[in-house]
Design a protein around this motif. Structure first.
Motif, PDB file in Angstrom:
ATOM      1  N   ALA A  83       0.827  -1.207   0.000  1.00  0.00           N
ATOM      2  CA  ALA A  83       0.000   0.000   0.000  1.00  0.00           C
ATOM      3  C   ALA A  83       0.856   1.249   0.000  1.00  0.00           C
ATOM      4  O   ALA A  83       0.495   2.267  -0.620  1.00  0.00           O
ATOM      5  N   SER A  84       2.012   1.196   0.696  1.00  0.00           N
ATOM      6  CA  SER A  84       2.880   2.373   0.749  1.00  0.00           C
ATOM      7  C   SER A  84       3.609   2.606  -0.562  1.00  0.00           C
ATOM      8  O   SER A  84       4.198   3.663  -0.771  1.00  0.00           O
ATOM      9  N   THR A  85       3.595   1.631  -1.456  1.00  0.00           N
ATOM     10  CA  THR A  85       4.266   1.799  -2.748  1.00  0.00           C
ATOM     11  C   THR A  85       3.323   2.300  -3.835  1.00  0.00           C
ATOM     12  O   THR A  85       3.770   2.624  -4.928  1.00  0.00           O
ATOM     13  N   LEU A  86       2.028   2.360  -3.526  1.00  0.00           N
ATOM     14  CA  LEU A  86       1.041   2.821  -4.503  1.00  0.00           C
ATOM     15  C   LEU A  86       0.479   4.182  -4.090  1.00  0.00           C
ATOM     16  O   LEU A  86       0.263   4.438  -2.904  1.00  0.00           O
ATOM     17  N   PHE A  87       0.229   5.033  -5.052  1.00  0.00           N
ATOM     18  CA  PHE A  87      -0.419   6.326  -4.790  1.00  0.00           C
ATOM     19  C   PHE A  87      -1.166   6.752  -6.049  1.00  0.00           C
ATOM     20  O   PHE A  87      -0.865   6.302  -7.159  1.00  0.00           O
ATOM     21  N   VAL A  88      -2.151   7.614  -5.850  1.00  0.00           N
ATOM     22  CA  VAL A  88      -3.007   8.088  -6.931  1.00  0.00           C
ATOM     23  C   VAL A  88      -2.795   9.584  -7.105  1.00  0.00           C
ATOM     24  O   VAL A  88      -2.879  10.366  -6.145  1.00  0.00           O
ATOM     25  N   GLN A 124      -4.151  17.852  -9.324  1.00  0.00           N
ATOM     26  CA  GLN A 124      -2.919  17.952  -8.548  1.00  0.00           C
ATOM     27  C   GLN A 124      -1.691  17.625  -9.403  1.00  0.00           C
ATOM     28  O   GLN A 124      -1.779  16.974 -10.451  1.00  0.00           O
ATOM     29  N   PHE A 125      -0.550  18.138  -8.913  1.00  0.00           N
ATOM     30  CA  PHE A 125       0.750  17.650  -9.347  1.00  0.00           C
ATOM     31  C   PHE A 125       1.239  16.659  -8.293  1.00  0.00           C
ATOM     32  O   PHE A 125       1.063  16.879  -7.089  1.00  0.00           O
ATOM     33  N   GLY A 126       1.879  15.591  -8.728  1.00  0.00           N
ATOM     34  CA  GLY A 126       2.524  14.671  -7.788  1.00  0.00           C
ATOM     35  C   GLY A 126       4.038  14.846  -7.863  1.00  0.00           C
ATOM     36  O   GLY A 126       4.639  14.682  -8.933  1.00  0.00           O
ATOM     37  N   VAL A 127       4.654  15.189  -6.739  1.00  0.00           N
ATOM     38  CA  VAL A 127       6.110  15.400  -6.683  1.00  0.00           C
ATOM     39  C   VAL A 127       6.713  14.225  -5.920  1.00  0.00           C
ATOM     40  O   VAL A 127       6.457  14.052  -4.716  1.00  0.00           O
ATOM     41  N   LEU A 128       7.492  13.425  -6.625  1.00  0.00           N
ATOM     42  CA  LEU A 128       8.092  12.228  -6.035  1.00  0.00           C
ATOM     43  C   LEU A 128       9.492  12.571  -5.526  1.00  0.00           C
ATOM     44  O   LEU A 128      10.348  13.018  -6.287  1.00  0.00           O
ATOM     45  N   TYR A 129       9.689  12.357  -4.209  1.00  0.00           N
ATOM     46  CA  TYR A 129      10.969  12.616  -3.571  1.00  0.00           C
ATOM     47  C   TYR A 129      11.707  11.286  -3.364  1.00  0.00           C
ATOM     48  O   TYR A 129      11.095  10.273  -3.013  1.00  0.00           O
ATOM     49  N   SER A 130      13.005  11.329  -3.558  1.00  0.00           N
ATOM     50  CA  SER A 130      13.848  10.172  -3.256  1.00  0.00           C
ATOM     51  C   SER A 130      14.997  10.650  -2.375  1.00  0.00           C
ATOM     52  O   SER A 130      15.847  11.435  -2.817  1.00  0.00           O
ATOM     53  N   GLN A 183      15.302  14.439  -2.238  1.00  0.00           N
ATOM     54  CA  GLN A 183      15.537  15.119  -3.500  1.00  0.00           C
ATOM     55  C   GLN A 183      14.369  14.838  -4.454  1.00  0.00           C
ATOM     56  O   GLN A 183      13.800  13.748  -4.459  1.00  0.00           O
ATOM     57  N   ILE A 184      14.041  15.848  -5.263  1.00  0.00           N
ATOM     58  CA  ILE A 184      12.954  15.673  -6.234  1.00  0.00           C
ATOM     59  C   ILE A 184      13.430  14.743  -7.340  1.00  0.00           C
ATOM     60  O   ILE A 184      14.394  15.031  -8.047  1.00  0.00           O
ATOM     61  N   LYS A 185      12.757  13.606  -7.471  1.00  0.00           N
ATOM     62  CA  LYS A 185      13.111  12.653  -8.506  1.00  0.00           C
ATOM     63  C   LYS A 185      12.244  12.825  -9.741  1.00  0.00           C
ATOM     64  O   LYS A 185      12.734  12.740 -10.868  1.00  0.00           O
ATOM     65  N   GLU A 186      10.958  13.093  -9.530  1.00  0.00           N
ATOM     66  CA  GLU A 186      10.049  13.185 -10.666  1.00  0.00           C
ATOM     67  C   GLU A 186       8.850  14.054 -10.296  1.00  0.00           C
ATOM     68  O   GLU A 186       8.389  14.050  -9.149  1.00  0.00           O
ATOM     69  N   VAL A 187       8.353  14.795 -11.299  1.00  0.00           N
ATOM     70  CA  VAL A 187       7.112  15.557 -11.161  1.00  0.00           C
ATOM     71  C   VAL A 187       6.075  14.906 -12.068  1.00  0.00           C
ATOM     72  O   VAL A 187       6.250  14.852 -13.290  1.00  0.00           O
ATOM     73  N   LEU A 236      -2.887   5.956 -11.357  1.00  0.00           N
ATOM     74  CA  LEU A 236      -2.288   5.158 -10.278  1.00  0.00           C
ATOM     75  C   LEU A 236      -0.792   5.007 -10.548  1.00  0.00           C
ATOM     76  O   LEU A 236      -0.375   4.645 -11.649  1.00  0.00           O
ATOM     77  N   ARG A 237       0.022   5.310  -9.510  1.00  0.00           N
ATOM     78  CA  ARG A 237       1.470   5.243  -9.637  1.00  0.00           C
ATOM     79  C   ARG A 237       2.033   4.385  -8.499  1.00  0.00           C
ATOM     80  O   ARG A 237       1.372   4.106  -7.503  1.00  0.00           O
ATOM     81  N   TRP A 238       3.296   4.000  -8.668  1.00  0.00           N
ATOM     82  CA  TRP A 238       3.943   3.253  -7.605  1.00  0.00           C
ATOM     83  C   TRP A 238       5.299   3.881  -7.301  1.00  0.00           C
ATOM     84  O   TRP A 238       5.881   4.607  -8.099  1.00  0.00           O
ATOM     85  N   LYS A 239       5.790   3.606  -6.126  1.00  0.00           N
ATOM     86  CA  LYS A 239       7.062   4.139  -5.648  1.00  0.00           C
ATOM     87  C   LYS A 239       7.633   3.189  -4.619  1.00  0.00           C
ATOM     88  O   LYS A 239       6.974   2.216  -4.188  1.00  0.00           O
ATOM     89  N   LEU A 240       8.842   3.457  -4.199  1.00  0.00           N
ATOM     90  CA  LEU A 240       9.450   2.680  -3.114  1.00  0.00           C
ATOM     91  C   LEU A 240       8.869   3.125  -1.791  1.00  0.00           C
ATOM     92  O   LEU A 240       8.467   4.272  -1.624  1.00  0.00           O
ATOM     93  N   PRO A 241       8.768   2.236  -0.863  1.00  0.00           N
ATOM     94  CA  PRO A 241       8.208   2.631   0.442  1.00  0.00           C
ATOM     95  C   PRO A 241       9.136   3.618   1.152  1.00  0.00           C
ATOM     96  O   PRO A 241      10.314   3.727   0.857  1.00  0.00           O
ATOM     97  N   GLN A 242       8.527   4.346   2.085  1.00  0.00           N
ATOM     98  CA  GLN A 242       9.334   5.238   2.906  1.00  0.00           C
ATOM     99  C   GLN A 242      10.287   4.417   3.761  1.00  0.00           C
ATOM    100  O   GLN A 242       9.972   3.277   4.138  1.00  0.00           O
ATOM    101  N   PRO A 243      11.453   4.963   4.053  1.00  0.00           N
ATOM    102  CA  PRO A 243      11.911   6.340   3.827  1.00  0.00           C
ATOM    103  C   PRO A 243      12.642   6.518   2.512  1.00  0.00           C
ATOM    104  O   PRO A 243      13.276   7.545   2.298  1.00  0.00           O
TER     105      PRO A 243
END
Length: 303
Positions: free
Chosen positions: A19-24, A29-35, A38-42, A48-55
């Motif tokens: 669940a922490s790897t998925l977001f809508v 809205q703009f979605g700003v993905l931090y890694s 640091q800003i990795k992607e806008v 529906l998008r996915w990402k690595l879990p926090q942190p």
């Protein structure tokens, strides 16, 4: 039992990680993905998008809709002739470059800093534009130029903030409360002065009209009296001529008629009383039996 609980716990952990790897990303809205901070992607496309879990990675959302900024309660601005004006304005803006926006205002979760910066820019631009113009220019002839100057400066500064200026408008231009009251009193005094002048002019015109009407009335009455006297004189002359002609034909009748007129004038009322000697000439006509002569018809009666 412990094995089943362990399996359930493991499943819940895996589910939480997934669940922490998925977001809508919403279309508003703009979605700003931090890694790692640091800003990795806008992300600009919704879905529906996915990402690595926090942190390892996290997502921050920015509003991409057109936002409205109203002017705050600020002090008055001075015009070229050193008069104070209160200007209320309205600004329409939106985020055009999320990366630049975040770099400028540090935090992506609050719009307060951006609104404060935009307010400062608008106020400075308005101050420069209004300081070089008169009240008349701002209220009528050059109001559009004022807004064009403010918008031009605002667009240039907003590019550095990652912001797009959609529109800026002046809602109201007014004097401060104290000045408004003094202006109102001055206008009231001027209107009262004009009203008094109009009343004085009206009174003078009324007197002039009345005087002319009185003069015309006097002229008309005088002319009417003149014409009446003329007609009356002509009538009296004709009457006198008729009387003279009639009396000339019969002197005895003329004397009798004059006596009757004298009686009529002397005894106009029933209460009139006259004390005279019966032998007075005034009653000659009565004594002669209406003949009106000295002897005449009365002589045979004495025989």
């Amino acid at each position: 039992m412990n094995k089943i609980g362990f399996v359930i716990s493991g499943f819940l952990v895996v589910l939480a990680i997934l669940a922490s790897t998925l977001f809508v990303v919403d279309q508003r809205q703009f979605g700003v993905l931090y890694s790692f901070g640091q800003i990795k992607e806008v992300i600009t496309e919704p879905g529906l998008r996915w990402k690595l879990p926090q942190p390892f990675q996290n997502v921050v959302f920015l509003d991409r809709r057109i936002l409205t900024l109203d002017s705050p309660e600020t002090g008055a601005l001075q015009t070229a002739e050193k008069k104070n004006l209160v200007v209320d304005w309205l600004l329409k803006w939106r985020i055009s470059d999320p990366r630049q926006f975040i770099r400028t205002f540090s935090t992506a979760t609050s719009l307060t800093a951006a609104e404060n910066r935009l307010t400062s820019v608008v106020q400075d631009a308005l101050k420069n534009e209004i300081n070089s113009r008169t009240v008349r220019d701002i209220l009528s002839t050059e109001r559009d130029k004022v807004m064009s100057g403010v918008q031009k400066r605002l667009i240039e500064d907003a590019k550095n903030f990652g912001i797009e200026i959609v529109d800026v408008r002046i809602k109201r231009v007014d004097f401060p409360g104290s000045v408004t009251e003094s202006v109102f009193q001055r206008m009231q005094s001027e209107r009262r002065q004009v009203a008094n002048e109009l009343r004085s002019t009206g009174a003078a015109e009324a007197e002039k009209i009345r005087a002319d009407a009185d003069r015309q009335r006097e002229v008309i009455v005088a002319e009417a009296y003149r014409d009446a006297q003329k007609i009356k004189g002509e009538g009296d002359a004709k009457a006198a001529a008729l009387y003279s002609d009639a009396f000339g034909r019969d002197a005895q009748f003329a004397q009798f008629y004059r006596s009757l007129e004298a009686y009529k004038a002397s005894f106009a009322k029933k209460s009139d009383v006259m004390v005279l000697d019966p032998s007075n000439d005034f009653f000659r006509t009565m004594r002669n039996g209406g003949s009106g002569g000295q002897g005449g018809s009365a002589a045979p009666a004495k025989k």
